[in-house]
Design an enzyme around this catalytic site. Sequence first.
Site, PDB file in Angstrom:
ATOM      1  N   LYS A  13      55.091 -20.527  29.083  1.00  0.00           N
ATOM      2  CA  LYS A  13      56.378 -20.711  29.770  1.00  0.00           C
ATOM      3  C   LYS A  13      57.539 -20.720  28.782  1.00  0.00           C
ATOM      4  O   LYS A  13      58.541 -20.043  28.975  1.00  0.00           O
ATOM      5  CB  LYS A  13      56.403 -22.058  30.543  1.00  0.00           C
ATOM      6  CG  LYS A  13      55.310 -22.216  31.573  1.00  0.00           C
ATOM      7  CD  LYS A  13      55.416 -23.567  32.288  1.00  0.00           C
ATOM      8  CE  LYS A  13      55.226 -24.777  31.383  1.00  0.00           C
ATOM      9  NZ  LYS A  13      53.890 -24.861  30.761  1.00  0.00           N
ATOM     10  N   ARG A  88      57.704 -30.606  37.825  1.00  0.00           N
ATOM     11  CA  ARG A  88      56.277 -30.720  37.550  1.00  0.00           C
ATOM     12  C   ARG A  88      55.547 -31.518  38.621  1.00  0.00           C
ATOM     13  O   ARG A  88      54.333 -31.687  38.527  1.00  0.00           O
ATOM     14  CB  ARG A  88      56.084 -31.425  36.209  1.00  0.00           C
ATOM     15  CG  ARG A  88      55.735 -30.512  35.046  1.00  0.00           C
ATOM     16  CD  ARG A  88      55.514 -31.387  33.835  1.00  0.00           C
ATOM     17  NE  ARG A  88      54.742 -30.758  32.815  1.00  0.00           N
ATOM     18  CZ  ARG A  88      55.255 -30.110  31.769  1.00  0.00           C
ATOM     19  NH1 ARG A  88      56.545 -29.974  31.646  1.00  0.00           N
ATOM     20  NH2 ARG A  88      54.458 -29.626  30.852  1.00  0.00           N
ATOM     21  N   ARG A 127      48.944 -23.533  18.627  1.00  0.00           N
ATOM     22  CA  ARG A 127      50.411 -23.610  18.701  1.00  0.00           C
ATOM     23  C   ARG A 127      50.945 -24.420  17.526  1.00  0.00           C
ATOM     24  O   ARG A 127      50.425 -25.469  17.182  1.00  0.00           O
ATOM     25  CB  ARG A 127      50.839 -24.251  20.024  1.00  0.00           C
ATOM     26  CG  ARG A 127      52.342 -24.521  20.076  1.00  0.00           C
ATOM     27  CD  ARG A 127      52.882 -24.646  21.477  1.00  0.00           C
ATOM     28  NE  ARG A 127      52.387 -25.793  22.208  1.00  0.00           N
ATOM     29  CZ  ARG A 127      52.709 -26.050  23.487  1.00  0.00           C
ATOM     30  NH1 ARG A 127      53.500 -25.221  24.148  1.00  0.00           N
ATOM     31  NH2 ARG A 127      52.211 -27.105  24.079  1.00  0.00           N
ATOM     32  N   ARG A 160      51.593 -30.256  17.434  1.00  0.00           N
ATOM     33  CA  ARG A 160      52.037 -31.408  18.212  1.00  0.00           C
ATOM     34  C   ARG A 160      50.866 -32.350  18.478  1.00  0.00           C
ATOM     35  O   ARG A 160      49.772 -31.908  18.775  1.00  0.00           O
ATOM     36  CB  ARG A 160      52.626 -30.932  19.557  1.00  0.00           C
ATOM     37  CG  ARG A 160      54.115 -30.679  19.508  1.00  0.00           C
ATOM     38  CD  ARG A 160      54.620 -29.891  20.686  1.00  0.00           C
ATOM     39  NE  ARG A 160      54.177 -30.390  21.988  1.00  0.00           N
ATOM     40  CZ  ARG A 160      54.470 -29.800  23.149  1.00  0.00           C
ATOM     41  NH1 ARG A 160      55.196 -28.688  23.161  1.00  0.00           N
ATOM     42  NH2 ARG A 160      54.053 -30.297  24.286  1.00  0.00           N
ATOM     43  N   ARG A 171      46.019 -33.281  29.907  1.00  0.00           N
ATOM     44  CA  ARG A 171      47.208 -32.597  30.426  1.00  0.00           C
ATOM     45  C   ARG A 171      46.824 -31.540  31.459  1.00  0.00           C
ATOM     46  O   ARG A 171      47.538 -31.325  32.432  1.00  0.00           O
ATOM     47  CB  ARG A 171      47.991 -31.967  29.275  1.00  0.00           C
ATOM     48  CG  ARG A 171      48.654 -33.024  28.401  1.00  0.00           C
ATOM     49  CD  ARG A 171      49.171 -32.445  27.109  1.00  0.00           C
ATOM     50  NE  ARG A 171      50.272 -31.514  27.310  1.00  0.00           N
ATOM     51  CZ  ARG A 171      50.697 -30.671  26.397  1.00  0.00           C
ATOM     52  NH1 ARG A 171      50.110 -30.629  25.219  1.00  0.00           N
ATOM     53  NH2 ARG A 171      51.713 -29.889  26.641  1.00  0.00           N
TER      54      ARG A 171
HETATM   55  P1  ADP Z   1      54.098 -23.509  27.348  1.00  0.00           P
HETATM   56  O1  ADP Z   1      55.585 -23.602  27.175  1.00  0.00           O
HETATM   57  O2  ADP Z   1      53.704 -22.964  28.685  1.00  0.00           O
HETATM   58  O3  ADP Z   1      53.403 -24.793  27.038  1.00  0.00           O
HETATM   59  P2  ADP Z   1      54.140 -21.830  24.953  1.00  0.00           P
HETATM   60  O4  ADP Z   1      55.143 -20.776  25.284  1.00  0.00           O
HETATM   61  O5  ADP Z   1      54.534 -22.868  23.997  1.00  0.00           O
HETATM   62  O6  ADP Z   1      53.531 -22.453  26.315  1.00  0.00           O
HETATM   63  O7  ADP Z   1      52.813 -21.080  24.429  1.00  0.00           O
HETATM   64  C1  ADP Z   1      51.658 -21.823  24.031  1.00  0.00           C
HETATM   65  C2  ADP Z   1      51.055 -21.185  22.781  1.00  0.00           C
HETATM   66  O8  ADP Z   1      50.493 -19.913  23.108  1.00  0.00           O
HETATM   67  C3  ADP Z   1      52.077 -20.928  21.664  1.00  0.00           C
HETATM   68  O9  ADP Z   1      51.416 -21.111  20.425  1.00  0.00           O
HETATM   69  C4  ADP Z   1      52.466 -19.468  21.871  1.00  0.00           C
HETATM   70  O10 ADP Z   1      52.868 -18.855  20.651  1.00  0.00           O
HETATM   71  C5  ADP Z   1      51.169 -18.850  22.408  1.00  0.00           C
HETATM   72  N1  ADP Z   1      51.391 -17.804  23.400  1.00  0.00           N
HETATM   73  C6  ADP Z   1      52.384 -17.730  24.339  1.00  0.00           C
HETATM   74  N2  ADP Z   1      52.252 -16.605  25.089  1.00  0.00           N
HETATM   75  C7  ADP Z   1      51.135 -15.963  24.627  1.00  0.00           C
HETATM   76  C8  ADP Z   1      50.468 -14.732  24.996  1.00  0.00           C
HETATM   77  N3  ADP Z   1      50.906 -13.971  26.010  1.00  0.00           N
HETATM   78  N4  ADP Z   1      49.359 -14.413  24.290  1.00  0.00           N
HETATM   79  C9  ADP Z   1      48.901 -15.195  23.291  1.00  0.00           C
HETATM   80  N5  ADP Z   1      49.490 -16.357  22.893  1.00  0.00           N
HETATM   81  C10 ADP Z   1      50.590 -16.735  23.550  1.00  0.00           C
HETATM   82  P1  ADP Z   2      54.086 -27.737  27.607  1.00  0.00           P
HETATM   83  O1  ADP Z   2      55.185 -26.745  27.355  1.00  0.00           O
HETATM   84  O2  ADP Z   2      52.991 -27.582  26.642  1.00  0.00           O
HETATM   85  O3  ADP Z   2      53.625 -27.754  29.016  1.00  0.00           O
HETATM   86  P2  ADP Z   2      56.202 -29.640  27.528  1.00  0.00           P
HETATM   87  O4  ADP Z   2      56.899 -29.525  26.243  1.00  0.00           O
HETATM   88  O5  ADP Z   2      56.781 -28.966  28.712  1.00  0.00           O
HETATM   89  O6  ADP Z   2      54.714 -29.148  27.321  1.00  0.00           O
HETATM   90  O7  ADP Z   2      55.979 -31.150  27.921  1.00  0.00           O
HETATM   91  C1  ADP Z   2      55.413 -32.068  27.024  1.00  0.00           C
HETATM   92  C2  ADP Z   2      55.247 -33.405  27.737  1.00  0.00           C
HETATM   93  O8  ADP Z   2      56.552 -33.888  28.152  1.00  0.00           O
HETATM   94  C3  ADP Z   2      54.437 -33.364  29.022  1.00  0.00           C
HETATM   95  O9  ADP Z   2      53.038 -33.462  28.772  1.00  0.00           O
HETATM   96  C4  ADP Z   2      54.976 -34.575  29.758  1.00  0.00           C
HETATM   97  O10 ADP Z   2      54.459 -35.789  29.218  1.00  0.00           O
HETATM   98  C5  ADP Z   2      56.464 -34.551  29.395  1.00  0.00           C
HETATM   99  N1  ADP Z   2      57.246 -33.799  30.394  1.00  0.00           N
HETATM  100  C6  ADP Z   2      57.916 -32.639  30.206  1.00  0.00           C
HETATM  101  N2  ADP Z   2      58.516 -32.238  31.328  1.00  0.00           N
HETATM  102  C7  ADP Z   2      58.232 -33.171  32.276  1.00  0.00           C
HETATM  103  C8  ADP Z   2      58.554 -33.326  33.652  1.00  0.00           C
HETATM  104  N3  ADP Z   2      59.292 -32.424  34.323  1.00  0.00           N
HETATM  105  N4  ADP Z   2      58.064 -34.421  34.297  1.00  0.00           N
HETATM  106  C9  ADP Z   2      57.326 -35.326  33.662  1.00  0.00           C
HETATM  107  N5  ADP Z   2      56.969 -35.238  32.373  1.00  0.00           N
HETATM  108  C10 ADP Z   2      57.418 -34.167  31.672  1.00  0.00           C
END
Ligand code: ADP
Ligand code: ADP
Length: 214
Positions: A13, A88, A127, A160, A171
């Site tokens: 995302k 979420r 990541r 992280r 999660r």
């Molecule tokens: P989210 O915001 O949904 O948690 P991220 O954008 O941070 O996810 O992506 C999670 C991990 O996967 C990061 O290390 C990112 O560089 C990698 N990643 C994101 N998109 C892809 C993809 N299409 N293929 C492989 N790795 C990806």
């Molecule tokens: P990812 O991109 O890997 O899904 P985020 O950076 O979006 O992770 O979120 C990290 C953490 O921050 C989540 O696991 C949760 O604890 C908190 N968080 C983020 N957004 C929300 C939300 N909209 N509601 C509740 N908790 C949140």
Amino acid sequence: MKIIMLGAPGAGKGTQAKKIAEKYSVPHISTGDIFRANIKNGTELGTKAKAYMDQGLLVPDELTCDLVVDRIQQKDCENGYILDGFPRTIPQAEALDRALKAMGEKIDYAINVDVPDSSIVNRMSGRRACTSCGATYHIVYNAPRAEGVCDACGEKLILREDDKPETVQKRLSVYHEQTQPLIDYYEAAGVLKTVDGTADMEDVFAAIVHILGE
Ligand code: ADP
Ligand code: ADP
Ligand code: ZN
């Protein structure tokens, strides 16, 4: 253009939201980034949020909704925005809808980045996040030019705490229980678009651009 990014933790995302923000010149609003900035600055919100984040749990809706509702009313959101990591939960989506209704606005697209659980642990354990500017990398799929160093700002990259496998499992189960129902919610609202998140980053982006228009 008002967009919501849906998908499991690690689905990509944030990666896609940054690219969309750049191409369409709208702000990228990540609640995770907002919470992490608060933790870094030692605010009261940061202290409260950290207790949940460290355990892989969601931060309570009371601490999350007002923050986003305030943010989307700022001037830079006039022409739209991308919400990444919010809503979420169903109550968060309802709070957002109420706020939008009061503003006479609505969400245009909810983009669901679809990735099976089996790929998620691999995504998360690889990541690496910049401690300074919020850029993210992957040690295999999107490696920084120099190991452990941010291409964008030169600061240190870290794994992280909540991306360690123990917390990722938690999660994921929280995602299935509390966040996945939003897929039906936005489908019913007629704005859901699903893309295959297992494709290469550039191909996922191309699929999104196809949906949003050039
Ligand atoms: P989210 O915001 O949904 O948690 P991220 O954008 O941070 O996810 O992506 C999670 C991990 O996967 C990061 O290390 C990112 O560089 C990698 N990643 C994101 N998109 C892809 C993809 N299409 N293929 C492989 N790795 C990806
Ligand atoms: P990812 O991109 O890997 O899904 P985020 O950076 O979006 O992770 O979120 C990290 C953490 O921050 C989540 O696991 C949760 O604890 C908190 N968080 C983020 N957004 C929300 C939300 N909209 N509601 C509740 N908790 C949140
Ligand atoms: Zn950086």
